[in-house]
Scaffold this motif. Sequence first.
Motif, short mmCIF file in Angstrom:
data_model
loop_
_atom_site.label_atom_id
_atom_site.label_comp_id
_atom_site.label_asym_id
_atom_site.label_seq_id
_atom_site.Cartn_x
_atom_site.Cartn_y
_atom_site.Cartn_z
N GLY A 98 0.56 -0.99 -0.06
CA GLY A 98 0.41 -0.35 0.36
C GLY A 98 1.00 1.89 0.10
N ILE A 99 2.15 1.12 0.81
CA ILE A 99 2.80 2.88 0.80
C ILE A 99 3.83 2.70 -0.28
N LEU A 100 4.01 1.34 -1.03
CA LEU A 100 4.71 1.28 -2.21
C LEU A 100 3.40 2.52 -3.36
N ALA A 101 2.27 1.97 -2.85
CA ALA A 101 1.59 2.32 -4.71
C ALA A 101 1.26 3.42 -4.15
N LEU A 102 1.19 3.83 -2.98
CA LEU A 102 0.59 5.60 -2.53
C LEU A 102 1.63 6.63 -3.15
N HIS A 103 2.76 6.01 -2.67
CA HIS A 103 3.88 6.84 -3.23
C HIS A 103 4.69 7.00 -4.91
N ALA A 104 3.84 5.57 -5.43
CA ALA A 104 4.27 5.82 -7.26
C ALA A 104 3.20 5.97 -7.35
N GLY A 105 2.04 6.86 -6.75
CA GLY A 105 1.43 7.28 -7.70
C GLY A 105 1.95 8.79 -7.18
N LEU A 106 1.78 9.14 -5.70
CA LEU A 106 1.99 11.16 -5.49
C LEU A 106 3.22 11.01 -6.69
N SER A 107 4.18 10.69 -6.32
CA SER A 107 5.56 10.43 -7.45
C SER A 107 4.83 10.50 -8.93
N ALA A 108 3.80 10.35 -9.28
CA ALA A 108 3.66 10.11 -10.92
C ALA A 108 3.15 11.49 -11.55
N TYR A 109 2.35 11.98 -10.17
CA TYR A 109 1.75 13.03 -10.43
C TYR A 109 2.15 14.49 -9.98
N THR A 110 3.34 14.39 -9.34
CA THR A 110 3.57 15.30 -8.66
C THR A 110 5.27 15.10 -10.10
N TYR A 111 5.38 14.48 -11.12
CA TYR A 111 6.22 14.57 -11.95
C TYR A 111 5.79 15.06 -13.19
N SER A 112 4.22 15.09 -13.38
CA SER A 112 4.05 15.80 -14.36
C SER A 112 3.34 17.27 -13.75
N LEU A 113 3.02 16.88 -12.44
CA LEU A 113 3.16 18.96 -12.15
C LEU A 113 3.80 19.53 -12.71
N VAL A 114 5.61 18.87 -12.03
CA VAL A 114 6.56 20.02 -13.37
C VAL A 114 6.19 19.61 -14.65
N GLY A 115 5.24 18.80 -14.95
CA GLY A 115 5.71 18.80 -16.90
C GLY A 115 4.23 20.18 -17.39
N ARG A 116 4.08 20.37 -16.24
CA ARG A 116 2.58 20.89 -16.61
C ARG A 116 2.93 22.19 -16.17
N LEU A 157 11.32 4.80 -0.25
CA LEU A 157 11.36 5.09 -1.64
C LEU A 157 11.43 6.28 -2.06
N SER A 158 11.18 6.78 -1.52
CA SER A 158 11.50 8.60 -2.10
C SER A 158 12.53 9.42 -2.42
N THR A 159 13.61 7.97 -1.84
CA THR A 159 15.15 8.06 -2.93
C THR A 159 14.87 7.20 -3.92
N ALA A 160 13.88 6.07 -3.89
CA ALA A 160 14.15 5.17 -5.00
C ALA A 160 13.27 5.90 -6.35
N PHE A 161 12.26 6.54 -5.87
CA PHE A 161 11.90 7.48 -7.03
C PHE A 161 12.12 9.45 -7.60
N MET A 162 13.10 9.39 -6.95
CA MET A 162 13.13 10.54 -7.36
C MET A 162 13.94 10.50 -7.99
N CYS A 163 13.59 11.45 -9.11
CA CYS A 163 14.00 11.61 -10.48
C CYS A 163 13.65 13.03 -11.23
N HIS A 164 12.71 13.87 -10.47
CA HIS A 164 12.27 15.72 -10.44
C HIS A 164 12.35 15.97 -10.99
N THR A 165 13.61 15.94 -11.32
CA THR A 165 14.15 17.25 -11.72
C THR A 165 14.82 16.87 -13.08
N ASN A 166 14.74 15.71 -13.52
CA ASN A 166 14.87 15.23 -15.24
C ASN A 166 13.36 15.50 -15.54
#
Length: 481
Positions: A118-136, A283-292
Amino acid sequence: RCCTLAPTHTCQSTRNCNCCCIVSAQEYSHTTMRAVLLVAASLSSLTNALPAPKPHTAITLHRPAAVTTRGGGRVWQGTMSNTAATVSLFKTIVGGGILALPAGMAAGKGTGVAPALGILALHAGLSAYTYSLVGRAVAKTGAGTFGELWTAAFGSKTSWIIDAIVVGVAGGACLTYSCFLGDLLGQLTGGKIGRTAAIGLLTLCPIGPLALLKDLSALKHSSLAGLAAVFVSAAVILSRAGDGAYASAGAHGGWLADVAGSPLDQISTRRLSVGSAVLFNMLSTAFMCHTNAVRAFSELEDKAAHASVARKAFGLAAVLYGAVMLAGYLTFGGACEGLVLANYAGADPRARVAWCATLVSLLSSYPLLFSGFRDASASLLGLGPATGVAFTARSLALLAVPTFLAVILPDVGFVVSLMGASLGAALILVVPAFMGRAVLGDADATPRERAAMGAVGWFGVLVGAFGTTVTVLETYTDLLK
């Protein structure tokens, strides 16, 4: 009549009539351009080396076209397909952080299988959303770098904050890799080379000489090598979890006699403990790529598919993370090391293959990470480009920082968790959420979504503070045991 090139043009000049000849005025508005074209045509007719230019011939520039996005920003038209962008983002996300996730499940009193997923799914969903926010936000502002996007959202006076975060992320990655390298070389030599000595030896050679190189083009494919090493390690972890080689009756089950208590008793289905915050941090470290995300958005051909690409890439990464996390934890339980590969026996041939692959991958990737750390540090400190002795001195001084910290911080799991709790929470949750809220107006997001952005940002602040506290207590006290 002005001249034969413009037989219908009436001269309006009272000085030099030749200056007012206009050829396709709609295409060429500057007098300098017209003069260049006329000179080129004259030379061509004299030498016959080039065909004479035709009037009204368009000039094609081979560069990406600037397009206006729905947000109103001007960005380059990319050429990368959605599939290629998904694969590229997946490759960017997945890294060495995956090898610390089993230790995240084992932190404190452990996290059950269901809450962990559940924590993994939550983090993946939040990470994908905030990554898309950067694109917007890029679509709205037309920013070309993450720093420019920060300036557009918060102003230039606070730009040092994002510079400091980038320095911390790059330096933290170097620190994590140094810790991994020390552990791996110690494992490969059967403990004959201690962790501190291993870190020192690998820093002297090959990391030190490679860090002094200015041209790193030979290492441009290191990300592919890193991804291959991750898959090799994942295959070993999954196969050993499936064949029972590390169970009490297995070929390598002797490790159970060397640890205190019964680490496998920690495994549960539904347990949720304070130590679960450590898993979230990792998981925050593992999903960290938002500057790209800024570069990725610019390279994508179909800008509207940016969010879809993010969901697919983060989803695929989450599947891989979940498989490795569960397999490692179900094999070693509460005894999981910060680098799960360190749990495997030296006599295990599969483990040795994973160690070698990971070691080579980390060594080839380290100079690229260090180059980013060096450049970001220079930008933060306001230092200009360095050459010669100054470049060498700057590089060696900065290289000493993660090396020294790797020696005095023996638990790589602590490093990965602390990075995730502080820098990871900031870069994945706090910065993109508040940046999107500052840049995107009422026409770009509904009031409900803008409220959600604020909630995500403050959630990042809270989990960052709480996660940092839990990580320190977990490592240096017995309060959470």
